[in-house]
Design a protein around this motif. Structure first.
Motif, PDB file in Angstrom:
ATOM      1  N   VAL A 101      17.426  69.442 -37.263  1.00 23.96           N
ATOM      2  CA  VAL A 101      18.787  69.466 -36.711  1.00 23.96           C
ATOM      3  C   VAL A 101      18.843  70.361 -35.481  1.00 23.96           C
ATOM      4  CG1 VAL A 101      21.181  70.181 -37.151  1.00 23.96           C
ATOM      5  CG2 VAL A 101      19.901  68.958 -38.923  1.00 23.96           C
ATOM      6  N   MET A 102      18.219  71.523 -35.544  1.00 21.96           N
ATOM      7  CA  MET A 102      18.220  72.434 -34.400  1.00 21.96           C
ATOM      8  C   MET A 102      17.492  71.833 -33.201  1.00 21.96           C
ATOM      9  SD  MET A 102      20.056  74.909 -35.417  1.00 21.96           S
ATOM     10  CE  MET A 102      20.919  73.649 -36.367  1.00 21.96           C
ATOM     11  N   ASP A 103      16.407  71.123 -33.469  1.00 20.41           N
ATOM     12  CA  ASP A 103      15.689  70.446 -32.388  1.00 20.41           C
ATOM     13  C   ASP A 103      16.573  69.380 -31.749  1.00 20.41           C
ATOM     14  OD1 ASP A 103      13.474  72.004 -32.856  1.00 20.41           O
ATOM     15  OD2 ASP A 103      12.380  70.466 -33.984  1.00 20.41           O
ATOM     16  N   ARG A 104      17.286  68.648 -32.588  1.00 24.04           N
ATOM     17  CA  ARG A 104      18.176  67.597 -32.086  1.00 24.04           C
ATOM     18  C   ARG A 104      19.274  68.181 -31.205  1.00 24.04           C
ATOM     19  NH1 ARG A 104      21.726  63.677 -36.115  1.00 24.04           N
ATOM     20  NH2 ARG A 104      22.863  62.516 -34.503  1.00 24.04           N
ATOM     21  N   LEU A 105      19.752  69.385 -31.553  1.00 24.23           N
ATOM     22  CA  LEU A 105      20.811  70.052 -30.784  1.00 24.23           C
ATOM     23  C   LEU A 105      20.247  70.878 -29.630  1.00 24.23           C
ATOM     24  CD1 LEU A 105      23.112  71.239 -33.720  1.00 24.23           C
ATOM     25  CD2 LEU A 105      23.508  69.324 -32.151  1.00 24.23           C
ATOM     26  N   ASP A 106      18.926  70.891 -29.504  1.00 25.59           N
ATOM     27  CA  ASP A 106      18.247  71.650 -28.444  1.00 25.59           C
ATOM     28  C   ASP A 106      18.565  73.143 -28.542  1.00 25.59           C
ATOM     29  OD1 ASP A 106      16.471  71.799 -26.317  1.00 25.59           O
ATOM     30  OD2 ASP A 106      18.048  71.634 -24.802  1.00 25.59           O
ATOM     31  N   ILE A 107      18.605  73.649 -29.781  1.00 21.09           N
ATOM     32  CA  ILE A 107      18.814  75.078 -30.019  1.00 21.09           C
ATOM     33  C   ILE A 107      17.483  75.678 -30.445  1.00 21.09           C
ATOM     34  CG2 ILE A 107      19.979  76.780 -31.463  1.00 21.09           C
ATOM     35  CD1 ILE A 107      22.322  74.831 -31.700  1.00 21.09           C
ATOM     36  N   GLU A 108      16.935  76.527 -29.596  1.00 24.01           N
ATOM     37  CA  GLU A 108      15.607  77.065 -29.833  1.00 24.01           C
ATOM     38  C   GLU A 108      15.635  78.254 -30.792  1.00 24.01           C
ATOM     39  OE1 GLU A 108      11.573  77.226 -29.786  1.00 24.01           O
ATOM     40  OE2 GLU A 108      12.851  75.679 -28.887  1.00 24.01           O
ATOM     41  N   LYS A 109      16.629  79.144 -30.640  1.00 25.70           N
ATOM     42  CA  LYS A 109      16.682  80.353 -31.463  1.00 25.70           C
ATOM     43  C   LYS A 109      18.103  80.571 -31.941  1.00 25.70           C
ATOM     44  CE  LYS A 109      14.394  84.803 -31.722  1.00 25.70           C
ATOM     45  NZ  LYS A 109      13.391  85.666 -31.066  1.00 25.70           N
ATOM     46  N   PHE A 110      18.249  81.062 -33.167  1.00 23.13           N
ATOM     47  CA  PHE A 110      19.569  81.147 -33.775  1.00 23.13           C
ATOM     48  C   PHE A 110      19.579  82.213 -34.858  1.00 23.13           C
ATOM     49  CE2 PHE A 110      16.925  77.671 -35.285  1.00 23.13           C
ATOM     50  CZ  PHE A 110      16.773  77.950 -36.634  1.00 23.13           C
TER      51      PHE A 110
END
Length: 274
Positions: free
Chosen positions: A75-84
């Motif tokens: 899901v994070m890859d799909r949203l292009d969120i690298e760090k959270f």
């Protein structure tokens, strides 16, 4: 290929704060975190995920923590969120610890709510029975569903929590939206310790309920072996659903940590307020 998970996304916000990813517990969903999301979203982007076989996510065989962690990474890859920043309650806390251990470069800060990185021996036989009793009853009202569950579960709050997963089918009968068969078949993996091999060395906060039996002092050594930089805080007059039972105290503790409030040093146990 695994179908994508369902999630709630508050949307990008230019504050400089890391996005916060929220993972619910067993039989929960992203919907359970709506009031918390409304408060967080003013300061940061919030993504609340429905884990597999929960909420509106696909019903998929297998409930291992490795598999569920990879679902979240996808899901994070799909949203292009690298760090959270990452927050998980109960089962979701084990998913969060697994993800942090397997992908340490993706997690900035970790919050674990009322669960330890251990295998638990207690079961949920009464909960599974309550679900099956509702299936057999084919209720047309929530009152009928509650009456069916009451045969297996005495606690009204628990029944109300389970009832958040009831939806109507085409005939108007209330049915479960959770993947009950998949969850029951994978329950041994849910009770097991989280996945991952190494300790996660980043900043971590573990919140436990004063009245909960999930994180007794006897398991704190195991917690520190997995999360050596952990700060452990106890929410007074709270049980396992500490975020619902004491939402203000829960929010204060989480916000202080996410905002890097260092009044309490890492690695200590803060006793409950009296």
């Amino acid at each position: 290929m695994t179908k994508a998970l369902n999630y709630r996304d508050s949307g990008a916000i230019e504050t400089g704060a890391s996005p916060l990813v929220v993972l619910h517990g067993l039989f929960g969903s992203a919907d359970n975190w709506r009031s918390h999301i409304r408060q967080w979203q003013g300061n940061r982007r919030v993504i609340a995920v429905d884990l597999r076989n929960h909420g509106q996510s696909p019903h998929i065989d297998g409930m291992s923590y490795q598999a569920m962690a990879e679902d979240v990474v996808a899901v994070m890859d799909r949203l292009d969120i690298e760090k959270f920043d990452l927050l998980g309650h109960s089962m979701g806390g084990k998913v969060a610890m697994t993800l942090a251990r397997r992908h340490p470069e993706r997690v900035a800060r970790l919050v674990v709510a009322d669960v330890a990185p251990i295998a638990y021996e207690h079961g949920h036989d009464d909960i599974f029975r309550a679900h099956r009793l509702v299936e057999d009853a084919m209720p047309e009202s929530r009152r009928e569903a509650d009456e069916a569950m009451a045969e297996a579960v005495d606690d009204r709050m628990t029944r109300q929590f389970l009832a958040t997963n009831l939806v109507r089918d085409d005939q108007g009968v209330l049915v479960w939206r959770v993947g009950l068969d998949e969850i029951e078949a994978g329950y041994a993996d849910i009770a097991a310790a989280p996945g991952g091999e190494s300790a996660w060395e980043g900043p971590a906060l573990l919140l436990r309920g004063e009245r909960s039996h999930y994180v007794p002092d006897s398991v704190l050594e195991a917690v520190r072996a997995v999360l050596p930089q952990v700060r452990i805080e106890t929410i007074a007059d709270a049980g396992h659903w500490l975020h619902a039972e004491q939402p203000e105290a829960f929010m204060r503790a989480v916000n202080a940590f996410l905002n890097q409030d260092q009044r309490a040093p890492l690695g200590v146990v803060t006793p409950p307020a009296r």
